[in-house]
Design a protein around this motif. Structure first.
Motif, PDB file in Angstrom:
ATOM      1  N   TYR A 173      -1.361   0.246  -2.942  1.00  0.00           N
ATOM      2  CA  TYR A 173      -1.062   0.497  -1.528  1.00  0.00           C
ATOM      3  C   TYR A 173      -2.055  -0.216  -0.622  1.00  0.00           C
ATOM      4  CZ  TYR A 173      -0.239   3.316   2.716  1.00  0.00           C
ATOM      5  OH  TYR A 173       0.024   3.732   3.996  1.00  0.00           O
ATOM      6  N   ASN A 174      -3.352  -0.031  -0.906  1.00  0.00           N
ATOM      7  CA  ASN A 174      -4.386  -0.608  -0.052  1.00  0.00           C
ATOM      8  C   ASN A 174      -4.429  -2.126  -0.161  1.00  0.00           C
ATOM      9  OD1 ASN A 174      -6.751  -0.197   1.754  1.00  0.00           O
ATOM     10  ND2 ASN A 174      -7.837  -1.106   0.042  1.00  0.00           N
ATOM     11  N   ARG A 178       3.817   5.322   8.536  1.00  0.00           N
ATOM     12  CA  ARG A 178       2.596   4.797   9.163  1.00  0.00           C
ATOM     13  C   ARG A 178       2.907   3.586  10.032  1.00  0.00           C
ATOM     14  NH1 ARG A 178      -0.639   4.252  11.991  1.00  0.00           N
ATOM     15  NH2 ARG A 178      -2.895   3.988  11.799  1.00  0.00           N
ATOM     16  N   GLY A 179       3.794   2.727   9.585  1.00  0.00           N
ATOM     17  CA  GLY A 179       4.159   1.557  10.369  1.00  0.00           C
ATOM     18  C   GLY A 179       4.803   1.907  11.695  1.00  0.00           C
ATOM     19  N   TRP A 180       5.768   2.831  11.665  1.00  0.00           N
ATOM     20  CA  TRP A 180       6.453   3.202  12.911  1.00  0.00           C
ATOM     21  C   TRP A 180       5.557   4.024  13.836  1.00  0.00           C
ATOM     22  CZ3 TRP A 180      10.130   0.495  14.658  1.00  0.00           C
ATOM     23  CH2 TRP A 180      11.062  -0.101  13.807  1.00  0.00           C
ATOM     24  N   LEU A 181       4.652   4.815  13.265  1.00  0.00           N
ATOM     25  CA  LEU A 181       3.679   5.514  14.108  1.00  0.00           C
ATOM     26  C   LEU A 181       2.778   4.528  14.840  1.00  0.00           C
ATOM     27  CD1 LEU A 181       2.611   8.502  11.818  1.00  0.00           C
ATOM     28  CD2 LEU A 181       3.780   8.653  14.018  1.00  0.00           C
ATOM     29  N   ALA A 182       2.419   3.436  14.164  1.00  0.00           N
ATOM     30  CA  ALA A 182       1.625   2.393  14.813  1.00  0.00           C
ATOM     31  C   ALA A 182       2.394   1.763  15.969  1.00  0.00           C
ATOM     32  CB  ALA A 182       1.222   1.331  13.792  1.00  0.00           C
ATOM     33  N   VAL A 183       3.692   1.570  15.791  1.00  0.00           N
ATOM     34  CA  VAL A 183       4.521   1.003  16.860  1.00  0.00           C
ATOM     35  C   VAL A 183       4.554   1.941  18.063  1.00  0.00           C
ATOM     36  CG1 VAL A 183       6.878   0.356  17.496  1.00  0.00           C
ATOM     37  CG2 VAL A 183       5.945  -0.368  15.289  1.00  0.00           C
ATOM     38  N   VAL A 184       4.760   3.230  17.812  1.00  0.00           N
ATOM     39  CA  VAL A 184       4.867   4.200  18.902  1.00  0.00           C
ATOM     40  C   VAL A 184       3.558   4.308  19.676  1.00  0.00           C
ATOM     41  CG1 VAL A 184       5.189   6.655  19.420  1.00  0.00           C
ATOM     42  CG2 VAL A 184       6.697   5.524  17.788  1.00  0.00           C
ATOM     43  N   THR A 185       2.416   4.413  18.962  1.00  0.00           N
ATOM     44  CA  THR A 185       1.128   4.533  19.658  1.00  0.00           C
ATOM     45  C   THR A 185       0.786   3.263  20.437  1.00  0.00           C
ATOM     46  OG1 THR A 185       0.017   3.858  17.600  1.00  0.00           O
ATOM     47  CG2 THR A 185       0.172   6.212  18.038  1.00  0.00           C
ATOM     48  N   ASN A 194      -4.863   5.900   3.735  1.00  0.00           N
ATOM     49  CA  ASN A 194      -5.512   5.628   2.449  1.00  0.00           C
ATOM     50  C   ASN A 194      -6.066   6.906   1.828  1.00  0.00           C
ATOM     51  OD1 ASN A 194      -5.097   2.875   2.105  1.00  0.00           O
ATOM     52  ND2 ASN A 194      -6.878   2.319   3.318  1.00  0.00           N
ATOM     53  N   LEU A 195      -6.695   7.747   2.640  1.00  0.00           N
ATOM     54  CA  LEU A 195      -7.225   9.008   2.129  1.00  0.00           C
ATOM     55  C   LEU A 195      -6.113   9.900   1.600  1.00  0.00           C
ATOM     56  CD1 LEU A 195      -9.846   9.793   4.935  1.00  0.00           C
ATOM     57  CD2 LEU A 195     -10.309   9.004   2.626  1.00  0.00           C
ATOM     58  N   MET A 196      -4.994   9.933   2.320  1.00  0.00           N
ATOM     59  CA  MET A 196      -3.877  10.778   1.895  1.00  0.00           C
ATOM     60  C   MET A 196      -3.222  10.236   0.634  1.00  0.00           C
ATOM     61  SD  MET A 196      -2.306  11.679   5.653  1.00  0.00           S
ATOM     62  CE  MET A 196      -0.970  12.666   5.011  1.00  0.00           C
ATOM     63  N   VAL A 197      -3.113   8.921   0.525  1.00  0.00           N
ATOM     64  CA  VAL A 197      -2.542   8.324  -0.693  1.00  0.00           C
ATOM     65  C   VAL A 197      -3.412   8.648  -1.894  1.00  0.00           C
ATOM     66  CG1 VAL A 197      -2.093   6.135  -1.876  1.00  0.00           C
ATOM     67  CG2 VAL A 197      -1.270   6.471   0.458  1.00  0.00           C
ATOM     68  N   SER A 198      -4.736   8.591  -1.721  1.00  0.00           N
ATOM     69  CA  SER A 198      -5.633   8.872  -2.847  1.00  0.00           C
ATOM     70  C   SER A 198      -5.478  10.303  -3.340  1.00  0.00           C
ATOM     71  CB  SER A 198      -7.082   8.603  -2.441  1.00  0.00           C
ATOM     72  OG  SER A 198      -7.543   9.575  -1.518  1.00  0.00           O
ATOM     73  N   LYS A 199      -5.205  11.256  -2.437  1.00  0.00           N
ATOM     74  CA  LYS A 199      -5.081  12.647  -2.843  1.00  0.00           C
ATOM     75  C   LYS A 199      -3.693  12.977  -3.376  1.00  0.00           C
ATOM     76  CE  LYS A 199      -7.780  15.205  -2.848  1.00  0.00           C
ATOM     77  NZ  LYS A 199      -8.765  15.440  -3.924  1.00  0.00           N
ATOM     78  N   VAL A 216     -13.421   7.625  15.657  1.00  0.00           N
ATOM     79  CA  VAL A 216     -12.047   8.144  15.643  1.00  0.00           C
ATOM     80  C   VAL A 216     -11.069   7.051  15.222  1.00  0.00           C
ATOM     81  CG1 VAL A 216     -10.192   9.102  17.076  1.00  0.00           C
ATOM     82  CG2 VAL A 216     -12.547   9.893  17.382  1.00  0.00           C
ATOM     83  N   GLY A 217     -11.278   5.829  15.741  1.00  0.00           N
ATOM     84  CA  GLY A 217     -10.373   4.730  15.396  1.00  0.00           C
ATOM     85  C   GLY A 217     -10.424   4.387  13.926  1.00  0.00           C
ATOM     86  N   PHE A 218     -11.620   4.418  13.345  1.00  0.00           N
ATOM     87  CA  PHE A 218     -11.740   4.145  11.908  1.00  0.00           C
ATOM     88  C   PHE A 218     -11.036   5.230  11.104  1.00  0.00           C
ATOM     89  CE2 PHE A 218     -13.924   4.682   7.846  1.00  0.00           C
ATOM     90  CZ  PHE A 218     -13.771   3.413   7.313  1.00  0.00           C
ATOM     91  N   THR A 219     -11.182   6.482  11.523  1.00  0.00           N
ATOM     92  CA  THR A 219     -10.501   7.586  10.837  1.00  0.00           C
ATOM     93  C   THR A 219      -8.998   7.397  10.886  1.00  0.00           C
ATOM     94  OG1 THR A 219     -12.304   9.087  11.435  1.00  0.00           O
ATOM     95  CG2 THR A 219     -10.211  10.088  10.774  1.00  0.00           C
ATOM     96  N   ARG A 220      -8.489   7.006  12.055  1.00  0.00           N
ATOM     97  CA  ARG A 220      -7.039   6.814  12.188  1.00  0.00           C
ATOM     98  C   ARG A 220      -6.557   5.656  11.318  1.00  0.00           C
ATOM     99  NH1 ARG A 220      -5.542   5.322  17.970  1.00  0.00           N
ATOM    100  NH2 ARG A 220      -6.599   3.419  17.307  1.00  0.00           N
TER     101      ARG A 220
END
Length: 375
Positions: A155-156, A295-302, A140-145, A131-135
């Motif tokens: 980006y990566n 993504r950065g701010w979501l990392a801060v919140v979690t 990256n997966l969304m940027v590719s699509k 799960v952590g790897f997916t998160r």
């Protein structure tokens, strides 16, 4: 168990590689077998870490990184291709596995006699790892699509640059802190003190690095990647938040694991991953900058949410932690303002070295001075 689990994951990755190549629209994608090779190391390495005996581990790491780095450079010089990195990764794994038997006398034997007992704990670690790897890779997966593989490359690459200090220095250096936390888990007072001290040390180190990364993204990208990647330099600012929380999240989650709360941590990761996916789809797909900032701010919140949970478990004192980190925050801000006043230098490399050196000296000196005043 380590050999069985990592070999199974390697087989799964190889089996999924055609689907991954189709997703990324890159038929050359391949899978390396570093995971099962690393699993062959002696379990005595874990005992050395628990005993906070890091001298042999440090020596092995120097050989591992030095020889793998030399391998990559040699192959890239002879025949430039991505195979240099793949072979370097395999060499790194082999050196770790073989070298572990030189630094520790323990010789393991194949046994599954305590499989059930160990699996009761390890299964949650395995599930959490998936799960952590997916998160960590969902953006990256969304940027590719949404933006294509060309945009994904920029980006990566900037994302990986932001994590270089974390992967190469910060997280490895935090291992003794984790060992100290695990050693003190039987005493509530000792545990609270060690958790608070470890967090304050980590944040005090991360704060100046994050501030400098935010201050000079164009200069850092130009020096490390070249001017051809300057269009993506703005992404380094939001990724500096990702760098800060990446290191901090690792320390917090490992502190919770040291107390045996792996199942709770797994469900936290599941909920937070679902929330991150939903929010990124809703607000992060307009541009690369939007994706990086969300993504950065979501990392801060979690990370803050997990920090509050850890505080509830150990009572280390969230407000005391903020007070202990105040000198580093003030010093980093003051050092950033002073360094920003310096005149520019013609050479980007020289400018980065000069500004970085002066910033580190000023931040360290000011932090020591503010610490005496405030603490």
């Amino acid at each position: 168990m380590d050999i069985l689990i990592k070999s199974s994951i390697a087989v799964l990755v190889i089996a999924c590689s055609p689907a991954l190549a189709l997703w990324f629209d890159e038929p050359d994608l391949t899978a390396a077998l570093a995971l099962p090779i690393r699993a062959l190391k002696t379990p005595g390495m874990m005992r050395l870490a628990r005993e906070i005996n890091y001298r042999p581990l440090f020596r092995l790491t120097l050989w591992q990184k030095g020889l793998s780095f030399t391998t990559v450079l040699t192959i890239a010089f002879i025949e430039p291709s991505y195979w240099a990195i793949i072979i370097g990764n395999l060499v790194s794994a082999a050196i770790l596995a073989i070298g572990s038997y030189r630094v520790d006398h323990h010789r393991p034997q194949w046994t599954l006699s305590r499989f059930r007992q160990q699996w009761g704990f390890s299964r949650w670690l395995l599930l959490r790892g998936i799960v952590g790897f997916t998160r960590s890779q969902i953006d990256n997966l969304m940027v590719s699509k949404f933006f294509g593989t060309t945009q994904l490359g920029g980006y990566n690459l900037v994302r990986e640059v932001s994590l270089l200090p974390a992967l190469s220095a910060i997280i490895p250096m935090s291992e003794p802190l984790l060992a100290a936390i695990a050693e003190g888990k039987n005493s509530a007072d000792v545990l609270a003190h060690r958790v608070g001290l470890s967090l304050s040390l980590m944040i005090s180190v991360l704060t100046p690095l994050t501030v400098f990364m935010c201050l000079y993204p164009e200069l850092i990208i130009q020096v490390l990647l070249g001017s051809q990647w300057s269009d993506y330099a703005s992404l380094l600012r939001p990724f500096s938040l990702f760098f800060l929380t990446f290191c901090l999240f690792a320390l917090i989650s490992d502190s919770i694991i040291a107390q045996g709360r792996v199942k709770m941590l797994f469900w936290f990761d599941v909920v937070s991953t679902l929330a991150i996916v939903a929010i990124l789809f809703q607000w992060g797909t307009a541009s690369l900058d939007d994706m990086a900032w969300v993504r950065g701010w979501l990392a801060v919140v979690t990370t803050l949410a997990l920090l509050l949970f850890l505080n509830n478990q150990t009572r280390f004192g969230i407000f005391r932690l903020a007070y202990l980190c105040l000198p580093a925050a003030i010093a980093s801000t003051a050092a950033a303002w002073l360094v920003y006043q310096l005149p520019s230098v013609s050479s980007p490399v020289l400018e980065l070295l000069v500004r970085g050196f002066i910033f580190v000296v000023l931040a360290a000196g000011l932090a020591a001075g503010f610490a005496r005043l405030l603490l």
